[in-house]
Design a protein around this motif. Structure first.
Motif, PDB file in Angstrom:
ATOM      1  N   ASP A 195       0.799  -1.088   0.197  1.00 45.11           N
ATOM      2  CA  ASP A 195      -0.102   0.043   0.037  1.00 45.11           C
ATOM      3  C   ASP A 195       0.650   1.126  -0.036  1.00 45.11           C
ATOM      4  O   ASP A 195       0.707   2.294  -0.823  1.00 45.11           O
ATOM      5  CB  ASP A 195      -0.852   0.045   1.296  1.00 45.11           C
ATOM      6  CG  ASP A 195      -2.001  -1.205   1.179  1.00 45.11           C
ATOM      7  OD1 ASP A 195      -2.413  -1.477   0.077  1.00 45.11           O
ATOM      8  OD2 ASP A 195      -2.181  -1.723   2.128  1.00 45.11           O
ATOM      9  N   PHE A 196       1.963   1.013   0.587  1.00 43.37           N
ATOM     10  CA  PHE A 196       3.025   2.434   0.785  1.00 43.37           C
ATOM     11  C   PHE A 196       3.554   2.607  -0.566  1.00 43.37           C
ATOM     12  O   PHE A 196       3.556   3.722  -1.019  1.00 43.37           O
ATOM     13  CB  PHE A 196       4.180   2.192   1.721  1.00 43.37           C
ATOM     14  CG  PHE A 196       4.869   3.304   2.107  1.00 43.37           C
ATOM     15  CD1 PHE A 196       4.227   4.725   2.105  1.00 43.37           C
ATOM     16  CD2 PHE A 196       6.254   3.236   2.050  1.00 43.37           C
ATOM     17  CE1 PHE A 196       5.111   5.687   2.392  1.00 43.37           C
ATOM     18  CE2 PHE A 196       6.960   4.355   2.382  1.00 43.37           C
ATOM     19  CZ  PHE A 196       6.515   5.473   2.596  1.00 43.37           C
ATOM     20  N   LEU A 197       3.845   1.681  -1.307  1.00 44.80           N
ATOM     21  CA  LEU A 197       4.529   1.771  -2.641  1.00 44.80           C
ATOM     22  C   LEU A 197       3.548   2.386  -3.591  1.00 44.80           C
ATOM     23  O   LEU A 197       3.857   3.310  -4.426  1.00 44.80           O
ATOM     24  CB  LEU A 197       4.881   0.483  -3.325  1.00 44.80           C
ATOM     25  CG  LEU A 197       6.335  -0.374  -2.577  1.00 44.80           C
ATOM     26  CD1 LEU A 197       6.348  -1.704  -3.116  1.00 44.80           C
ATOM     27  CD2 LEU A 197       7.367   0.766  -2.880  1.00 44.80           C
ATOM     28  N   LEU A 198       2.189   1.950  -3.402  1.00 44.56           N
ATOM     29  CA  LEU A 198       1.136   2.778  -4.396  1.00 44.56           C
ATOM     30  C   LEU A 198       0.870   4.284  -4.017  1.00 44.56           C
ATOM     31  O   LEU A 198       0.775   5.166  -4.859  1.00 44.56           O
ATOM     32  CB  LEU A 198      -0.341   1.970  -4.261  1.00 44.56           C
ATOM     33  CG  LEU A 198      -0.243   0.564  -4.974  1.00 44.56           C
ATOM     34  CD1 LEU A 198      -1.550   0.006  -4.533  1.00 44.56           C
ATOM     35  CD2 LEU A 198      -0.233   0.796  -6.214  1.00 44.56           C
ATOM     36  N   GLU A 199       1.044   4.533  -2.673  1.00 38.93           N
ATOM     37  CA  GLU A 199       0.924   5.862  -2.161  1.00 38.93           C
ATOM     38  C   GLU A 199       1.993   6.784  -2.498  1.00 38.93           C
ATOM     39  O   GLU A 199       1.889   7.908  -2.662  1.00 38.93           O
ATOM     40  CB  GLU A 199       0.742   5.932  -0.497  1.00 38.93           C
ATOM     41  CG  GLU A 199       0.684   7.375  -0.030  1.00 38.93           C
ATOM     42  CD  GLU A 199      -0.534   8.094  -0.648  1.00 38.93           C
ATOM     43  OE1 GLU A 199      -0.413   9.138  -0.482  1.00 38.93           O
ATOM     44  OE2 GLU A 199      -1.440   7.380  -1.150  1.00 38.93           O
ATOM     45  N   LEU A 200       3.451   5.908  -2.610  1.00 36.27           N
ATOM     46  CA  LEU A 200       4.424   6.699  -3.094  1.00 36.27           C
ATOM     47  C   LEU A 200       4.310   7.474  -4.359  1.00 36.27           C
ATOM     48  O   LEU A 200       4.707   8.484  -4.576  1.00 36.27           O
ATOM     49  CB  LEU A 200       5.772   5.886  -2.919  1.00 36.27           C
ATOM     50  CG  LEU A 200       6.340   5.877  -1.532  1.00 36.27           C
ATOM     51  CD1 LEU A 200       7.545   4.901  -1.573  1.00 36.27           C
ATOM     52  CD2 LEU A 200       6.925   7.256  -1.097  1.00 36.27           C
ATOM     53  N   GLY A 201       3.805   6.425  -5.485  1.00 31.94           N
ATOM     54  CA  GLY A 201       3.812   6.837  -6.790  1.00 31.94           C
ATOM     55  C   GLY A 201       4.192   5.862  -7.461  1.00 31.94           C
ATOM     56  O   GLY A 201       4.421   4.899  -7.287  1.00 31.94           O
ATOM     57  N   ASN A 202       4.262   6.365  -8.822  1.00 28.33           N
ATOM     58  CA  ASN A 202       4.717   5.334 -10.061  1.00 28.33           C
ATOM     59  C   ASN A 202       6.334   4.951 -10.142  1.00 28.33           C
ATOM     60  O   ASN A 202       7.122   5.865  -9.675  1.00 28.33           O
ATOM     61  CB  ASN A 202       4.343   6.026 -11.383  1.00 28.33           C
ATOM     62  CG  ASN A 202       2.943   6.222 -11.474  1.00 28.33           C
ATOM     63  OD1 ASN A 202       2.148   5.179 -10.941  1.00 28.33           O
ATOM     64  ND2 ASN A 202       2.577   6.949 -12.395  1.00 28.33           N
ATOM     65  N   GLY A 203       6.463   3.693 -10.335  1.00 28.00           N
ATOM     66  CA  GLY A 203       8.072   3.496 -10.367  1.00 28.00           C
ATOM     67  C   GLY A 203       8.683   2.888  -9.367  1.00 28.00           C
ATOM     68  O   GLY A 203      10.062   2.974  -9.442  1.00 28.00           O
ATOM     69  N   PHE A 204       8.215   2.802  -8.196  1.00 27.30           N
ATOM     70  CA  PHE A 204       8.983   2.578  -6.804  1.00 27.30           C
ATOM     71  C   PHE A 204       9.018   1.231  -6.442  1.00 27.30           C
ATOM     72  O   PHE A 204       8.296   0.304  -6.732  1.00 27.30           O
ATOM     73  CB  PHE A 204       8.379   3.528  -5.791  1.00 27.30           C
ATOM     74  CG  PHE A 204       8.696   4.859  -5.542  1.00 27.30           C
ATOM     75  CD1 PHE A 204       9.687   5.364  -4.799  1.00 27.30           C
ATOM     76  CD2 PHE A 204       7.781   5.702  -6.036  1.00 27.30           C
ATOM     77  CE1 PHE A 204       9.887   6.549  -4.828  1.00 27.30           C
ATOM     78  CE2 PHE A 204       8.085   7.068  -5.915  1.00 27.30           C
ATOM     79  CZ  PHE A 204       9.295   7.565  -5.499  1.00 27.30           C
ATOM     80  N   SER A 205      10.378   0.771  -6.018  1.00 26.53           N
ATOM     81  CA  SER A 205      10.352  -0.264  -5.584  1.00 26.53           C
ATOM     82  C   SER A 205      11.448  -0.341  -4.238  1.00 26.53           C
ATOM     83  O   SER A 205      12.189   0.371  -4.083  1.00 26.53           O
ATOM     84  CB  SER A 205      11.252  -1.433  -6.520  1.00 26.53           C
ATOM     85  OG  SER A 205      12.566  -0.768  -6.688  1.00 26.53           O
ATOM     86  N   PHE A 206      11.089  -1.316  -3.217  1.00 29.28           N
ATOM     87  CA  PHE A 206      11.715  -1.311  -2.155  1.00 29.28           C
ATOM     88  C   PHE A 206      13.124  -1.897  -2.240  1.00 29.28           C
ATOM     89  O   PHE A 206      13.401  -2.974  -2.589  1.00 29.28           O
ATOM     90  CB  PHE A 206      10.788  -2.075  -0.940  1.00 29.28           C
ATOM     91  CG  PHE A 206      11.552  -2.098   0.397  1.00 29.28           C
ATOM     92  CD1 PHE A 206      11.505  -1.197   0.785  1.00 29.28           C
ATOM     93  CD2 PHE A 206      11.705  -3.497   0.679  1.00 29.28           C
ATOM     94  CE1 PHE A 206      12.363  -1.332   2.367  1.00 29.28           C
ATOM     95  CE2 PHE A 206      12.765  -3.565   2.239  1.00 29.28           C
ATOM     96  CZ  PHE A 206      12.746  -2.261   2.840  1.00 29.28           C
ATOM     97  N   VAL A 207      14.095  -1.280  -1.290  1.00 36.84           N
ATOM     98  CA  VAL A 207      15.341  -1.630  -1.493  1.00 36.84           C
ATOM     99  C   VAL A 207      15.901  -2.298  -0.106  1.00 36.84           C
ATOM    100  O   VAL A 207      16.377  -3.481   0.062  1.00 36.84           O
ATOM    101  CB  VAL A 207      16.365  -0.765  -1.896  1.00 36.84           C
ATOM    102  CG1 VAL A 207      17.741  -1.257  -1.956  1.00 36.84           C
ATOM    103  CG2 VAL A 207      15.989  -0.185  -3.187  1.00 36.84           C
ATOM    104  N   ALA A 208      15.919  -1.261   1.007  1.00 29.80           N
ATOM    105  CA  ALA A 208      16.240  -1.705   2.340  1.00 29.80           C
ATOM    106  C   ALA A 208      15.512  -0.825   3.250  1.00 29.80           C
ATOM    107  O   ALA A 208      15.101   0.032   2.880  1.00 29.80           O
ATOM    108  CB  ALA A 208      17.694  -2.041   2.185  1.00 29.80           C
ATOM    109  N   ARG A 209      15.630  -1.399   4.516  1.00 33.90           N
ATOM    110  CA  ARG A 209      15.304  -0.754   5.690  1.00 33.90           C
ATOM    111  C   ARG A 209      16.841  -0.463   6.699  1.00 33.90           C
ATOM    112  O   ARG A 209      17.415  -1.578   6.785  1.00 33.90           O
ATOM    113  CB  ARG A 209      14.168  -1.325   6.550  1.00 33.90           C
ATOM    114  CG  ARG A 209      14.527  -2.558   7.072  1.00 33.90           C
ATOM    115  CD  ARG A 209      13.256  -3.149   7.546  1.00 33.90           C
ATOM    116  NE  ARG A 209      12.736  -2.461   8.859  1.00 33.90           N
ATOM    117  CZ  ARG A 209      11.844  -2.925   9.690  1.00 33.90           C
ATOM    118  NH1 ARG A 209      11.304  -4.226   9.372  1.00 33.90           N
ATOM    119  NH2 ARG A 209      11.351  -2.020  10.813  1.00 33.90           N
TER     120      ARG A 209
END
Length: 263
Positions: free
Chosen positions: A207-221
Protein backbone atom coordinates in the motif's frame (compact mmCIF):
# COMPACT_ATOMS: atom_id res chain seq x y z
CA UNK A 1 10.62 -42.45 -18.85
CA UNK A 2 9.90 -40.94 -15.48
CA UNK A 3 10.25 -37.17 -15.09
CA UNK A 4 12.55 -35.96 -12.33
CA UNK A 5 11.06 -34.25 -9.28
CA UNK A 6 12.05 -30.68 -10.20
CA UNK A 7 10.51 -31.03 -13.67
CA UNK A 8 7.28 -32.33 -12.15
CA UNK A 9 7.08 -29.34 -9.86
CA UNK A 10 7.67 -26.93 -12.76
CA UNK A 11 5.13 -28.74 -14.91
CA UNK A 12 2.53 -28.71 -12.14
CA UNK A 13 3.17 -25.01 -11.52
CA UNK A 14 2.68 -24.26 -15.21
CA UNK A 15 -0.57 -26.24 -15.36
CA UNK A 16 -1.90 -24.42 -12.28
CA UNK A 17 -0.94 -21.11 -13.88
CA UNK A 18 -2.91 -21.96 -17.02
CA UNK A 19 -6.00 -22.83 -14.98
CA UNK A 20 -5.73 -19.74 -12.79
CA UNK A 21 -5.27 -17.46 -15.80
CA UNK A 22 -8.29 -19.02 -17.53
CA UNK A 23 -10.40 -18.46 -14.42
CA UNK A 24 -9.23 -14.85 -14.19
CA UNK A 25 -10.06 -14.28 -17.85
CA UNK A 26 -13.48 -15.87 -17.38
CA UNK A 27 -14.29 -13.60 -14.42
CA UNK A 28 -13.03 -10.56 -16.33
CA UNK A 29 -15.13 -11.55 -19.33
CA UNK A 30 -18.26 -11.87 -17.18
CA UNK A 31 -17.51 -8.51 -15.52
CA UNK A 32 -17.16 -6.78 -18.88
CA UNK A 33 -20.36 -8.38 -20.18
CA UNK A 34 -22.06 -6.82 -17.17
CA UNK A 35 -20.51 -3.44 -18.03
CA UNK A 36 -21.79 -3.73 -21.60
CA UNK A 37 -25.25 -4.69 -20.35
CA UNK A 38 -25.45 -1.61 -18.10
CA UNK A 39 -24.22 0.60 -20.95
CA UNK A 40 -26.89 -0.78 -23.30
CA UNK A 41 -29.56 -0.30 -20.64
CA UNK A 42 -28.41 3.28 -20.14
CA UNK A 43 -28.51 3.93 -23.88
CA UNK A 44 -32.02 2.55 -24.23
CA UNK A 45 -33.29 4.47 -21.17
CA UNK A 46 -31.76 7.70 -22.48
CA UNK A 47 -33.37 7.20 -25.90
CA UNK A 48 -36.76 6.48 -24.33
CA UNK A 49 -36.48 9.61 -22.21
CA UNK A 50 -35.93 11.76 -25.28
CA UNK A 51 -39.39 10.78 -26.51
CA UNK A 52 -41.01 12.13 -23.33
CA UNK A 53 -42.62 15.54 -23.64
CA UNK A 54 -41.52 16.65 -20.17
CA UNK A 55 -38.11 15.01 -20.02
CA UNK A 56 -37.18 15.60 -16.38
CA UNK A 57 -40.51 14.43 -15.00
CA UNK A 58 -40.79 11.64 -17.51
CA UNK A 59 -37.26 10.42 -16.75
CA UNK A 60 -37.91 10.06 -13.03
CA UNK A 61 -41.23 8.39 -13.74
CA UNK A 62 -39.62 6.03 -16.25
CA UNK A 63 -36.81 4.90 -13.92
CA UNK A 64 -39.14 4.44 -10.96
CA UNK A 65 -41.60 2.28 -12.83
CA UNK A 66 -38.94 0.36 -14.73
CA UNK A 67 -37.20 -0.52 -11.48
CA UNK A 68 -40.52 -1.60 -9.98
CA UNK A 69 -40.90 -4.14 -12.79
CA UNK A 70 -37.29 -5.37 -12.91
CA UNK A 71 -36.30 -5.77 -9.24
CA UNK A 72 -38.79 -8.57 -8.38
CA UNK A 73 -37.57 -10.63 -11.33
CA UNK A 74 -33.87 -9.72 -11.64
CA UNK A 75 -32.87 -8.44 -8.19
CA UNK A 76 -31.46 -5.27 -6.62
CA UNK A 77 -28.97 -4.79 -9.43
CA UNK A 78 -31.77 -2.97 -11.25
CA UNK A 79 -32.90 -0.58 -8.53
CA UNK A 80 -33.84 3.03 -9.28
CA UNK A 81 -30.37 4.19 -8.23
CA UNK A 82 -28.64 1.56 -10.36
CA UNK A 83 -30.71 2.44 -13.42
CA UNK A 84 -29.85 6.11 -12.87
CA UNK A 85 -26.17 5.09 -12.90
CA UNK A 86 -26.76 3.24 -16.18
CA UNK A 87 -28.19 6.37 -17.76
CA UNK A 88 -25.27 8.46 -16.46
CA UNK A 89 -22.84 5.80 -17.68
CA UNK A 90 -24.11 6.08 -21.24
CA UNK A 91 -24.10 9.89 -21.12
CA UNK A 92 -20.51 9.91 -19.82
CA UNK A 93 -19.22 7.21 -22.19
CA UNK A 94 -21.45 7.41 -25.30
CA UNK A 95 -19.08 5.33 -27.48
CA UNK A 96 -19.30 1.66 -26.58
CA UNK A 97 -16.03 0.77 -28.33
CA UNK A 98 -14.19 3.18 -26.01
CA UNK A 99 -15.07 1.13 -22.93
CA UNK A 100 -12.10 -0.60 -21.32
CA UNK A 101 -12.44 -4.34 -20.86
CA UNK A 102 -10.10 -4.17 -17.83
CA UNK A 103 -12.71 -2.29 -15.80
CA UNK A 104 -15.66 -3.77 -13.97
CA UNK A 105 -18.95 -2.03 -13.21
CA UNK A 106 -17.85 -0.90 -9.74
CA UNK A 107 -14.87 0.93 -11.25
CA UNK A 108 -16.99 2.61 -13.91
CA UNK A 109 -19.56 3.60 -11.32
CA UNK A 110 -16.80 5.40 -9.39
CA UNK A 111 -15.56 7.14 -12.53
CA UNK A 112 -18.92 8.44 -13.73
CA UNK A 113 -19.44 10.20 -10.40
CA UNK A 114 -16.46 12.46 -11.18
CA UNK A 115 -17.83 15.58 -12.87
CA UNK A 116 -14.48 17.05 -14.00
CA UNK A 117 -13.52 15.39 -17.36
CA UNK A 118 -9.76 15.90 -16.84
CA UNK A 119 -9.90 14.49 -13.33
CA UNK A 120 -11.96 11.52 -14.54
CA UNK A 121 -9.52 10.85 -17.39
CA UNK A 122 -6.58 10.94 -14.97
CA UNK A 123 -8.08 8.33 -12.64
CA UNK A 124 -9.16 6.19 -15.58
CA UNK A 125 -5.62 6.17 -17.03
CA UNK A 126 -3.91 5.60 -13.70
CA UNK A 127 -6.31 2.75 -12.84
CA UNK A 128 -5.50 1.11 -16.17
CA UNK A 129 -1.73 1.76 -16.08
CA UNK A 130 -1.33 0.51 -12.50
CA UNK A 131 -3.98 -2.24 -12.55
CA UNK A 132 -5.88 -0.69 -9.65
CA UNK A 133 -8.72 -2.69 -8.18
CA UNK A 134 -12.04 -0.95 -7.53
CA UNK A 135 -11.05 -0.65 -3.87
CA UNK A 136 -7.72 1.01 -4.70
CA UNK A 137 -9.36 3.33 -7.23
CA UNK A 138 -11.89 4.42 -4.61
CA UNK A 139 -9.12 5.03 -2.09
CA UNK A 140 -7.10 7.16 -4.50
CA UNK A 141 -10.16 9.24 -5.39
CA UNK A 142 -11.12 9.72 -1.74
CA UNK A 143 -7.54 10.66 -0.79
CA UNK A 144 -7.53 13.42 -3.44
CA UNK A 145 -4.57 12.06 -5.41
CA UNK A 146 -5.29 14.25 -8.46
CA UNK A 147 -5.57 17.40 -6.36
CA UNK A 148 -2.41 16.59 -4.42
CA UNK A 149 -0.38 16.23 -7.62
CA UNK A 150 -1.78 19.51 -8.93
CA UNK A 151 -0.35 21.31 -5.89
CA UNK A 152 3.14 21.02 -7.39
CA UNK A 153 2.39 20.43 -11.09
CA UNK A 154 0.22 21.93 -13.80
CA UNK A 155 -2.77 19.99 -15.11
CA UNK A 156 -1.32 19.28 -18.56
CA UNK A 157 1.88 17.84 -17.07
CA UNK A 158 -0.08 15.53 -14.77
CA UNK A 159 -2.26 14.28 -17.64
CA UNK A 160 0.71 13.88 -19.99
CA UNK A 161 2.41 11.54 -17.52
CA UNK A 162 -0.83 9.56 -17.03
CA UNK A 163 -1.23 9.32 -20.82
CA UNK A 164 2.40 8.15 -21.03
CA UNK A 165 3.16 10.99 -23.42
CA UNK A 166 6.16 11.99 -21.32
CA UNK A 167 8.36 10.56 -18.58
CA UNK A 168 8.44 12.36 -15.21
CA UNK A 169 11.56 14.52 -14.92
CA UNK A 170 11.46 15.68 -11.30
CA UNK A 171 10.49 14.07 -7.96
CA UNK A 172 7.63 16.58 -7.63
CA UNK A 173 5.91 14.92 -10.60
CA UNK A 174 5.84 11.55 -8.85
CA UNK A 175 6.04 11.93 -5.07
CA UNK A 176 2.83 13.12 -3.46
CA UNK A 177 2.85 15.91 -0.92
CA UNK A 178 1.15 15.44 1.42
CA UNK A 179 0.87 11.65 1.65
CA UNK A 180 -2.22 9.94 3.03
CA UNK A 181 -1.34 6.90 5.17
CA UNK A 182 -4.67 5.90 6.64
CA UNK A 183 -4.06 2.29 5.53
CA UNK A 184 -1.45 1.90 8.30
CA UNK A 185 -4.27 1.44 10.79
CA UNK A 186 -2.43 3.33 13.53
CA UNK A 187 -4.52 4.49 16.46
CA UNK A 188 -4.96 8.22 16.92
CA UNK A 189 -2.13 9.23 19.20
CA UNK A 190 -0.49 12.58 19.89
CA UNK A 191 2.75 11.19 18.43
CA UNK A 192 4.48 7.96 17.41
CA UNK A 193 7.97 6.62 17.85
CA UNK A 194 9.95 6.27 14.64
CA UNK A 195 10.25 2.50 15.03
CA UNK A 196 6.44 2.16 15.25
CA UNK A 197 5.89 4.20 12.10
CA UNK A 198 8.66 2.37 10.25
CA UNK A 199 7.27 -1.05 11.20
CA UNK A 200 3.76 -0.04 10.13
CA UNK A 201 5.09 1.10 6.74
CA UNK A 202 6.96 -2.18 6.23
CA UNK A 203 3.89 -4.20 7.24
CA UNK A 204 1.80 -2.32 4.67
CA UNK A 205 4.61 -2.06 2.11
CA UNK A 206 2.46 -2.74 -0.96
CA UNK A 207 0.00 0.00 0.00
CA UNK A 208 2.87 2.37 0.79
CA UNK A 209 4.44 1.76 -2.64
CA UNK A 210 1.13 2.73 -4.26
CA UNK A 211 0.94 5.85 -2.13
CA UNK A 212 4.53 6.83 -2.97
CA UNK A 213 3.73 6.96 -6.69
CA UNK A 214 4.74 5.31 -9.95
CA UNK A 215 7.97 3.38 -10.48
CA UNK A 216 9.00 2.68 -6.88
CA UNK A 217 10.54 -0.55 -5.58
CA UNK A 218 11.71 -1.33 -2.04
CA UNK A 219 15.47 -1.75 -1.47
CA UNK A 220 16.27 -1.82 2.25
CA UNK A 221 15.49 -0.62 5.76
CA UNK A 222 17.98 0.67 8.37
CA UNK A 223 20.67 0.73 5.69
CA UNK A 224 24.14 1.74 6.92
CA UNK A 225 25.52 4.70 4.98
CA UNK A 226 28.93 6.38 5.20
CA UNK A 227 29.07 10.07 4.32
CA UNK A 228 32.49 11.70 4.73
CA UNK A 229 33.44 9.19 7.44
CA UNK A 230 30.17 9.80 9.31
CA UNK A 231 27.92 6.80 9.82
CA UNK A 232 24.16 7.05 9.24
CA UNK A 233 21.34 4.53 9.19
CA UNK A 234 18.64 5.33 6.63
CA UNK A 235 15.18 4.24 7.76
CA UNK A 236 13.89 3.22 4.33
CA UNK A 237 15.48 3.14 0.87
CA UNK A 238 13.56 2.82 -2.41
CA UNK A 239 14.57 2.94 -6.07
CA UNK A 240 12.53 4.77 -8.69
CA UNK A 241 12.94 3.42 -12.22
CA UNK A 242 11.40 6.52 -13.83
CA UNK A 243 13.68 8.99 -12.06
CA UNK A 244 16.58 6.49 -12.16
CA UNK A 245 17.66 7.27 -8.64
CA UNK A 246 17.48 6.00 -5.08
CA UNK A 247 15.01 7.64 -2.70
CA UNK A 248 16.08 7.72 0.96
CA UNK A 249 13.32 8.22 3.54
CA UNK A 250 14.10 9.44 7.04
CA UNK A 251 11.26 9.20 9.54
CA UNK A 252 11.15 11.99 12.11
CA UNK A 253 8.63 11.64 14.92
CA UNK A 254 8.76 14.70 17.14
CA UNK A 255 7.04 13.91 20.43
CA UNK A 256 7.60 17.39 21.81
CA UNK A 257 5.78 18.91 18.83
CA UNK A 258 3.15 16.19 18.74
CA UNK A 259 3.76 15.59 15.05
CA UNK A 260 5.33 13.13 12.63
CA UNK A 261 7.21 13.74 9.40
CA UNK A 262 8.46 11.74 6.45
CA UNK A 263 11.61 13.37 5.05
Amino acid sequence: MELDKSLKVDFLSEIKGIIQQARTNAVRSVDFCRVQMYWTLGKRIFEEEQDGKERADYGAYLLKNLSKELVPEFGSGFSYRQLAFCRQFYKTYPIVNALRSQFNWTQYRLLIQIDNPDKREYYELEAMNNCWTARELERQINSGLYERLLLSNDKEAVLAVARRERIPETPLEIIKDPMVLEFLGLKKEAAYYEKDLEQALITHLQDFLLELGNGFSFVARQKRLLLEDDEFFADLIFYNRLLRCFVVIELLCCVQHKSSYVA
